[in-house]
Enzyme design. Structure first.
Site, short mmCIF file in Angstrom:
data_model
loop_
_atom_site.label_atom_id
_atom_site.label_comp_id
_atom_site.label_asym_id
_atom_site.label_seq_id
_atom_site.Cartn_x
_atom_site.Cartn_y
_atom_site.Cartn_z
N GLU A 66 -17.02 23.73 -15.05
CA GLU A 66 -17.59 22.47 -15.57
C GLU A 66 -16.93 21.28 -14.90
O GLU A 66 -17.56 20.26 -14.61
CB GLU A 66 -17.36 22.37 -17.08
CG GLU A 66 -18.26 23.26 -17.91
CD GLU A 66 -17.92 23.08 -19.38
OE1 GLU A 66 -18.59 22.28 -20.06
OE2 GLU A 66 -16.97 23.74 -19.86
N ASN B 285 -14.75 29.23 -22.82
CA ASN B 285 -15.48 28.13 -22.16
C ASN B 285 -15.24 28.12 -20.65
O ASN B 285 -14.13 28.35 -20.19
CB ASN B 285 -15.03 26.79 -22.73
CG ASN B 285 -15.42 26.62 -24.19
OD1 ASN B 285 -16.46 27.13 -24.62
ND2 ASN B 285 -14.59 25.94 -24.95
N SER C 207 0.83 -1.21 0.00
CA SER C 207 0.00 0.00 0.00
C SER C 207 0.86 1.26 0.00
O SER C 207 0.42 2.32 0.44
CB SER C 207 -0.94 0.00 1.21
OG SER C 207 -0.21 -0.09 2.42
N SER D 106 -11.05 27.06 -27.36
CA SER D 106 -11.19 25.86 -28.17
C SER D 106 -10.00 25.74 -29.10
O SER D 106 -9.42 26.75 -29.52
CB SER D 106 -12.48 25.95 -28.97
OG SER D 106 -12.41 25.17 -30.13
N LYS E 228 -14.07 30.94 -28.94
CA LYS E 228 -14.64 30.32 -27.75
C LYS E 228 -14.06 30.81 -26.43
O LYS E 228 -12.87 31.00 -26.28
CB LYS E 228 -14.45 28.80 -27.82
CG LYS E 228 -15.32 28.14 -28.86
CD LYS E 228 -16.77 28.12 -28.44
CE LYS E 228 -17.02 26.90 -27.60
NZ LYS E 228 -18.41 26.86 -27.15
N LYS F 225 -8.28 3.63 2.17
CA LYS F 225 -7.48 4.86 2.18
C LYS F 225 -7.61 5.67 0.87
O LYS F 225 -7.91 6.88 0.95
CB LYS F 225 -6.01 4.55 2.49
CG LYS F 225 -5.76 4.26 3.97
CD LYS F 225 -4.33 3.87 4.27
CE LYS F 225 -4.06 2.43 3.90
NZ LYS F 225 -2.69 1.98 4.21
N GLN G 65 -7.41 -1.86 3.78
CA GLN G 65 -6.37 -1.09 3.12
C GLN G 65 -6.96 -0.26 1.97
O GLN G 65 -6.49 0.83 1.68
CB GLN G 65 -5.31 -2.06 2.58
CG GLN G 65 -4.15 -1.41 1.89
CD GLN G 65 -2.99 -2.40 1.74
OE1 GLN G 65 -2.39 -2.82 2.72
NE2 GLN G 65 -2.70 -2.79 0.52
N ASN H 142 -2.48 -2.98 12.57
CA ASN H 142 -3.93 -2.76 12.50
C ASN H 142 -4.36 -1.51 13.28
O ASN H 142 -5.14 -0.70 12.78
CB ASN H 142 -4.68 -3.99 13.02
CG ASN H 142 -4.39 -5.22 12.17
OD1 ASN H 142 -3.73 -5.12 11.15
ND2 ASN H 142 -4.90 -6.38 12.59
N THR I 188 -38.00 28.36 -10.62
CA THR I 188 -38.24 27.00 -10.14
C THR I 188 -38.51 26.19 -11.41
O THR I 188 -39.03 26.74 -12.39
CB THR I 188 -39.46 26.91 -9.19
OG1 THR I 188 -40.63 27.32 -9.91
CG2 THR I 188 -39.30 27.78 -7.95
N HIS I 189 -38.12 24.95 -11.42
CA HIS I 189 -38.23 24.11 -12.64
C HIS I 189 -37.50 24.75 -13.82
O HIS I 189 -37.87 24.54 -14.97
CB HIS I 189 -39.68 23.84 -13.03
CG HIS I 189 -40.54 23.41 -11.90
ND1 HIS I 189 -40.75 22.09 -11.58
CD2 HIS I 189 -41.22 24.14 -10.98
CE1 HIS I 189 -41.55 22.01 -10.52
NE2 HIS I 189 -41.83 23.24 -10.12
N TYR J 122 -10.00 -7.14 11.93
CA TYR J 122 -9.31 -6.49 10.81
C TYR J 122 -9.34 -7.39 9.58
O TYR J 122 -9.19 -8.61 9.67
CB TYR J 122 -7.85 -6.19 11.17
CG TYR J 122 -7.08 -5.57 10.02
CD1 TYR J 122 -7.08 -4.20 9.82
CD2 TYR J 122 -6.41 -6.38 9.10
CE1 TYR J 122 -6.41 -3.64 8.74
CE2 TYR J 122 -5.74 -5.82 8.02
CZ TYR J 122 -5.75 -4.44 7.85
OH TYR J 122 -5.11 -3.90 6.77
#
Ligand code: ARG
Length: 457
Positions: free
Chosen positions: A290, A285, A23, A277, A283, A325, A322, A110, A155-156, A317
């Site tokens: 995003e 962007n 690890s 772009s 462009k 993490k 492991q 552990n 709303t919506h 354990y």
């Protein structure tokens, strides 16, 4: 698989298997925490008479040296030594000689790894809470600036009611404050030292887990050694707080993305936060925001990953732990970067107040004002709703506005309309009237934004 602990076997570790179980990649994040934990442990062992003061000094000196080497980039985690714990122990052997062999008394990897991840979570969680505070500070300042800027509330994704833009920004503010609270809650439960649980059963040696907890500045110790080494619910809570925060930041990013389109034109993000772009030269962007939206998916994934890892583990354990993490580290890193990105975007966005006002001036958005006006003339709300709905339908069909209708025409829909109705029919009057607690009245928004901005500067 570390050669330090292979005497039980008659054959060396298979190279693939050794790499597979290692690890070291993820463990780079917890080297300093592991060393701090070991220093506290050695100190406790000496106090309890389990090692001598001289052995403790030699171990602590060695550990401090390893920390220095780690910070200088000269101590590297070798995959052949499996994980951070065995790498540190191996190097300690080189630096402190035979004394190093006493450090692992009354301890297991552990309880060690559970401690390291808790220390990391506490440290990182506190940093995230601070970063959330910085984002809130920016929102409060921009809200104060735009406490009177009219905005078409939706709303919506359809025109709903006029609000002020500061009110929208403080809606995000409130979400982020709850996010900070979620981290603080999670950290309270993470603030426990598992050191002394050993492999899972505690130890026959006379240790004092409260001493190591105190030395590490932790709030308390475990009450059950099996639980202490085998649960990661503190990590799930932390990543869950990360996932909700990431979802909130993503919602905010989504708003900024469509607000900055030419169709909406409510804001403009500064050039320095935008990209272009490779083919379309015109462009501009909003890639950074995003990606805040895009990366939030990964954080939700981290939470699913974590819960999936723990949900079927037999008690005690298991090496699967492991795998808890990387999603914790990854979630935290993404929300830290996303918080920074959104703070920059909030600070840097140019607000196009005239365009917001133009959209907030859609007279259809005053329908609720008309209905509430009728309520003040004692018309039952449902009847008022019906009368105004008919009025608005006719306006929509004939391209007319209630603002330009005569009182006589309005009375055709409800006889309760009076001379004072026309004064109501502006978006300014509409927002000013919404003085109910937590409402959008500019005075209320300004007052709150001012006090929040002051508190955060
Ligand atoms: N590297 C492991 C982890 O990250 C700790 C080692 C525990 N190993 C063991 N065989 N019990 O969880």
């Amino acid at each position: 698989m570390s050669e330090l602990i292979r005497e039980r076997f008659s054959r060396p570790a298979d190279e693939f298997a050794a790499k597979f179980v290692a690890s070291v990649d993820a463990d780079r994040q917890i080297v300093a925490h592991d060393i701090r934990g070991s220093i506290a442990h050695a100190t406790m062992l000496a106090k309890q008479g389990l090692i001598t003061a001289a052995e403790r000094d030699s171990i602590v000196r060695g550990l401090e040296q390893i920390l220095k080497e780690w910070e200088a980039g000269t101590f590297r985690l070798d995959v052949a030594n499996e994980d951070v714990h065995m790498n540190v122990e191996k190097r300690l052997g080189e630096l402190s000689g035979k004394d190093a062999a006493r450090l692992h008394t009354a301890r297991s990897r552990n309880d060690q790894v559970a401690l390291d991840l808790r220390l990391w979570t506490l440290e990182t969680g506190r940093e995230i809470v601070k970063a959330v505070g910085a984002a809130c500070g920016s929102l409060a300042r921009r809200a104060r600036e735009h406490a009177r800027t009219l905005f078409p509330g939706i709303t919506h994704l359809q025109h709903a009611q006029p609000v002020v833009f500061g009110h929208v920004l403080l809606a995000y503010y409130d979400r982020l404050v709850r996010d900070a609270g979620r981290f603080e809650d999670a950290l309270r439960r993470a603030d426990v030292s598992p050191l002394g649980a050993c492999a899972m059963a505690g130890t026959s040696l006379p240790i004092e887990p409260a001493q190591t907890a105190r030395a590490l500045g932790l709030g308390g110790t475990f009450t059950n050694s099996i639980d202490a080494v085998s649960d990661r619910d503190f990590a799930c809570e932390f990543v869950s707080a990360c996932a909700i925060l990431a979802a909130h930041l993503s919602q905010m990013a989504e708003d900024m993305i469509y607000w900055s389109t030419p169709e909406f034109g409510f804001i403009e993000l500064p050039d320095e936060l935008c990209t272009s772009s490779s083919i379309m030269p015109q462009k501009k962007n909003p890639d950074m925001v995003e990606l805040v939206r895009g990366k939030a998916a990964g954080v939700v994934g981290n939470l699913v990953n974590l819960l999936g890892t723990i949900k079927a583990l037999p008690i005690g354990y298991n090496r699967d732990l492991q795998e808890t993490k990387p999603p914790v580290f990854d979630a935290a890193q993404t929300v830290r970067l996303s918080l920074r990105a959104m703070t920059l975007a909030v600070d840097g966005m140019k607000v196009r107040a005239p365009r917001m006002l133009e959209c907030a001036s859609d007279p259809q958005m005053l329908a609720t004002d008309l209905a509430e006006y009728l309520v003040t003339k004692n018309v039952p709300f449902r009847d008022a709703h019906g009368a105004v709905a008919r009025l608005m339908r006719v306006c929509a069909e004939r391209g007319r506005s209630p603002v330009e209708m005569t009182l006589k025409e309005l009375r055709g829909y409800s006889p309760a309309f009076g001379k004072d109705v026309h004064a109501l029919l502006t978006p300014q009057a509409s927002v000013a009237s919404r003085r109910s607690p937590g409402g959008t009245a500019p005075d209320l928004v300004e007052k709150r934004a001012r006090s929040l901005a002051k508190g955060s500067s």
